[in-house]
Enzyme design. Structure first.
Site, mmCIF file in Angstrom:
data_model
loop_
_atom_site.group_PDB
_atom_site.id
_atom_site.type_symbol
_atom_site.label_atom_id
_atom_site.label_comp_id
_atom_site.label_asym_id
_atom_site.label_seq_id
_atom_site.Cartn_x
_atom_site.Cartn_y
_atom_site.Cartn_z
ATOM 1 N N GLY A 22 -2.556 56.095 -57.412
ATOM 2 C CA GLY A 22 -3.072 57.377 -56.955
ATOM 3 C C GLY A 22 -2.289 57.924 -55.771
ATOM 4 C CB CYS A 23 -1.226 56.402 -52.598
ATOM 5 S SG CYS A 23 -2.904 56.047 -52.005
#
Length: 156
Positions: A46-47
């Site tokens: 996600g990051c």
């Protein structure tokens, strides 16, 4: 405590992926707005999605008067690997003791896979050149957040 529009953005001086010191006050002296986004951990799916999305939109954000800075509890060495691996073209700063993240309300209790835990709350702050919070978004989604942010900022 969460920040609201009109609040003074907490100043900080933190170490970047390059080992340099980056101060919010120095960025504000440039007369641009700052987009400070908090993310839980470098090189996680996600990051990575979020960072690459900021990277891919950086030229447009910069052209509209914004500097982008990512903040996480990761150490500078991990941030350097993240920058190198994903060709990130904006500064990432390290907040290992989570003091700045806490000051922005971006560290605290959150739900993760149905369980309460302490951690970084994925958040984005738009700070005006006077050091005031213009917008504060908490619990943002990694995917599609930059597009939503651009809409909220009336960019393009």
């Amino acid at each position: 405590m969460r920040l609201e529009p009109g609040d003074t953005a907490p100043d900080f001086t933190l170490t970047t992926a390059t080992g340099d010191q980056l101060a919010l006050s120095d960025l504000l002296k440039q007369g641009k707005k700052v987009i400070l986004y908090a993310y839980p951990a470098a090189m996680t799916p996600g990051c990575t999605t979020q960072a690459c999305d900021f990277r891919d939109n950086l030229a447009s954000l910069t052209a509209h008067g914004y500097n982008v800075v990512g903040i996480s509890p990761d150490g500078p060495d991990k941030l350097t690997k993240f920058v190198d691996r994903d060709a990130l073209t904006f500064p990432l700063v390290s907040d290992p003791d989570k003091a700045v993240l806490s000051a922005y309300g971006a560290f605290g209790e959150k739900m993760n896979y149905g369980k309460k835990m302490m951690g970084v709350i994925r958040s984005t702050f738009v700070i005006d050149p006077d050091g005031k919070i213009e917008k504060a978004f908490y619990n943002v989604k990694a995917t599609g957040h930059v597009a939503k942010l651009r809409r909220d900022l009336a960019i393009d």
